[in-house]
Design a protein around this motif. Structure first.
Motif, mmCIF file in Angstrom:
data_model
loop_
_atom_site.group_PDB
_atom_site.id
_atom_site.type_symbol
_atom_site.label_atom_id
_atom_site.label_comp_id
_atom_site.label_asym_id
_atom_site.label_seq_id
_atom_site.Cartn_x
_atom_site.Cartn_y
_atom_site.Cartn_z
ATOM 1 N N LEU A 1 0.900 -1.218 0.164
ATOM 2 C CA LEU A 1 0.095 -0.196 0.031
ATOM 3 C C LEU A 1 0.832 1.141 -0.009
ATOM 4 O O LEU A 1 1.981 1.318 0.787
ATOM 5 C CB LEU A 1 -0.904 0.023 1.311
ATOM 6 C CG LEU A 1 -1.937 1.118 1.451
ATOM 7 C CD1 LEU A 1 -2.829 1.361 0.507
ATOM 8 C CD2 LEU A 1 -2.560 1.042 2.759
ATOM 9 N N GLY A 2 0.416 2.067 -0.842
ATOM 10 C CA GLY A 2 1.181 3.501 -0.898
ATOM 11 C C GLY A 2 0.766 4.421 -1.881
ATOM 12 O O GLY A 2 -0.108 4.006 -2.924
ATOM 13 N N GLU A 3 0.799 5.623 -1.919
ATOM 14 C CA GLU A 3 0.522 6.526 -2.975
ATOM 15 C C GLU A 3 1.354 6.550 -4.179
ATOM 16 O O GLU A 3 2.398 5.678 -4.245
ATOM 17 C CB GLU A 3 0.713 8.042 -2.557
ATOM 18 C CG GLU A 3 1.885 8.488 -2.052
ATOM 19 C CD GLU A 3 1.938 9.735 -1.333
ATOM 20 O OE1 GLU A 3 1.289 10.708 -1.602
ATOM 21 O OE2 GLU A 3 2.610 9.888 -0.126
ATOM 22 N N SER A 4 0.996 6.916 -5.237
ATOM 23 C CA SER A 4 1.442 6.639 -6.405
ATOM 24 C C SER A 4 2.758 7.522 -6.430
ATOM 25 O O SER A 4 3.131 8.373 -6.039
ATOM 26 C CB SER A 4 0.664 7.585 -7.647
ATOM 27 O OG SER A 4 -0.524 7.164 -7.815
ATOM 28 N N GLY A 5 3.861 6.583 -7.164
ATOM 29 C CA GLY A 5 5.287 7.226 -6.986
ATOM 30 C C GLY A 5 5.920 6.548 -5.970
ATOM 31 O O GLY A 5 7.322 7.075 -5.732
ATOM 32 N N CYS A 6 5.364 5.770 -4.982
ATOM 33 C CA CYS A 6 6.173 5.241 -4.029
ATOM 34 C C CYS A 6 7.045 4.080 -4.211
ATOM 35 O O CYS A 6 7.933 3.619 -3.131
ATOM 36 C CB CYS A 6 5.239 5.008 -2.766
ATOM 37 S SG CYS A 6 4.336 3.455 -2.992
ATOM 38 N N GLY A 7 6.859 3.419 -5.438
ATOM 39 C CA GLY A 7 7.929 2.433 -5.722
ATOM 40 C C GLY A 7 6.955 1.065 -5.845
ATOM 41 O O GLY A 7 7.839 -0.213 -5.940
ATOM 42 N N LYS A 8 5.804 1.002 -5.395
ATOM 43 C CA LYS A 8 5.135 -0.271 -5.187
ATOM 44 C C LYS A 8 5.260 -1.214 -6.805
ATOM 45 O O LYS A 8 5.500 -2.202 -6.611
ATOM 46 C CB LYS A 8 3.492 0.035 -5.157
ATOM 47 C CG LYS A 8 3.226 0.919 -3.866
ATOM 48 C CD LYS A 8 1.823 0.936 -3.724
ATOM 49 C CE LYS A 8 0.888 1.438 -5.061
ATOM 50 N NZ LYS A 8 1.221 2.824 -5.105
#
Length: 335
Positions: free
Chosen positions: A52-59
């Motif tokens: 889980l994470g916002e866009s651009g966090c590397g997921k």
């Protein structure tokens, strides 16, 4: 969890996938994009781990690096007892059949010139049919993902809805009987009602086939609904790992920010109140820093209401603060 600053959940022999200290960097002009920095995780047979994470966090970069598409800059990825990062190209190609990827845009993921029946069995055609009955196998796969074989088998992707295309993508992914399924934002482009159908389909497939899944998304409610555990990422780093049932008890300020952003109507009634000044998430301000020049120390410190000089000088490590809950924050007690 595996790697520096984490603890193993199970002996390695019992884990379907182990990722140790994964680093993904891309050249960008005169600089370097630090997409993933030291990510470690493990995945048990039949378990779903949400990232889980916002866009651009590397997921997404992390998910593709696990599949060696492309290989990571450094780190190890072990599928069962096989170190994928050490395999030559021919053996890596064979090992990759044990992992399958479901992408965000199902229409673009399908060859527009091929019929559904050909798309579904493309992998098996590459690896050899054995004694399988092609038509029967196609019909069984399509039925297993909730599609009527007689209606869709001879259609092409442009003749299907987005939800139907995603079901075809899932059927194609399951055709090779993989051990691990990596779902990269698989429902974000679909209507809410179709999202629920796809999530239920993935859950049934996991239970029926004892699949291990990595489910990547930015939607808190979706991740909580389908995952057994949740790994929260921020700017390439792991902030927190905890059981999905304990998500509302998160301690990292960034995780609490994500919880605070969920409307109450989504079912996260116990999430932190964004209007509550006592909640650290309520005071988070500022823009996401550039992955070209991530902050020193704790990468979240430039937006964190609890940040101190220590946060700039010393990077926090993941530590177990509750049974099964790991948090990377110098100020867990204050959270």
């Amino acid at each position: 969890m595996a790697g520096s600053g984490t603890a193993h959940l199970r002996p390695e022999a019992e884990r379907a996938l182990v990722v140790d200290d994964l680093v993904v960097e891309y050249p960008a002009g005169r600089g370097t994009v630090h997409a993933v920095s030291g990510l470690s995780l493990d995945l048990l047979p039949g378990e779903t781990l949400g990232i889980l994470g916002e866009s651009g966090c590397g997921k997404s970069s992390a998910g593709r690096a696990v599949m060696q598409l492309p290989p990571p800059t450094s780190g190890e990825v072990r599928l069962g007892d096989v170190d994928l990062t050490a395999l030559p190209a021919r053996r890596m190609r064979a090992a990759r059949a044990r992992m399958q990827l479901v992408l965000q845009d199902p229409v673009s993921a399908l060859n527009p010139r091929r019929r559904v029946k050909d798309l579904v069995v493309e992998g098996l055609e590459i690896w050899g049919w054995g004694e399988r009955d092609r038509d029967r196998f196609v019909d069984e796969l399509l039925s297993s993902v909730g599609l009527d074989p007689a209606t869709v088998r001879d259609r092409r992707p442009h003749e299907l809805s987005g939800g139907q295309c995603q079901r075809v993508c899932i059927a194609r992914s399951l055709a090779l009987d993989p051990d691990v399924l990596i779902c990269d934002e698989p429902v974000s482009s679909l209507d809410v009602s179709v999202q629920a159908q796809i999530l239920n389909l993935l859950e049934r497939a996991r239970e029926r086939l004892r699949l291990s899944m990595i489910f990547i998304a930015h939607d808190v409610a979706v991740v909580k609904n389908i995952s057994d555990r949740v790994l929260v990422m921020y700017l390439g780093k792991t902030c927190e790992v905890l059981p999905s049932a304990s998500l509302e008890a998160a301690l990292h300020p960034y995780t609490r920010l994500l919880l605070a952003s969920v409307p109450e109507s989504s079912g996260a009634e116990d999430a932190a109140d964004p209007a509550d000044p006592a909640d650290p998430a309520a005071a988070v301000v500022g823009e996401l820093p550039s992955p070209l020049a991530p902050p020193s120390g704790c990468r979240f410190r430039t937006r964190c209401p609890l940040a101190t000089e220590r946060c700039a000088a010393e990077e926090p490590v993941l530590r177990e603060v509750r049974p099964g809950q790991f948090t990377a924050c110098h100020h867990v007690e204050e959270s």
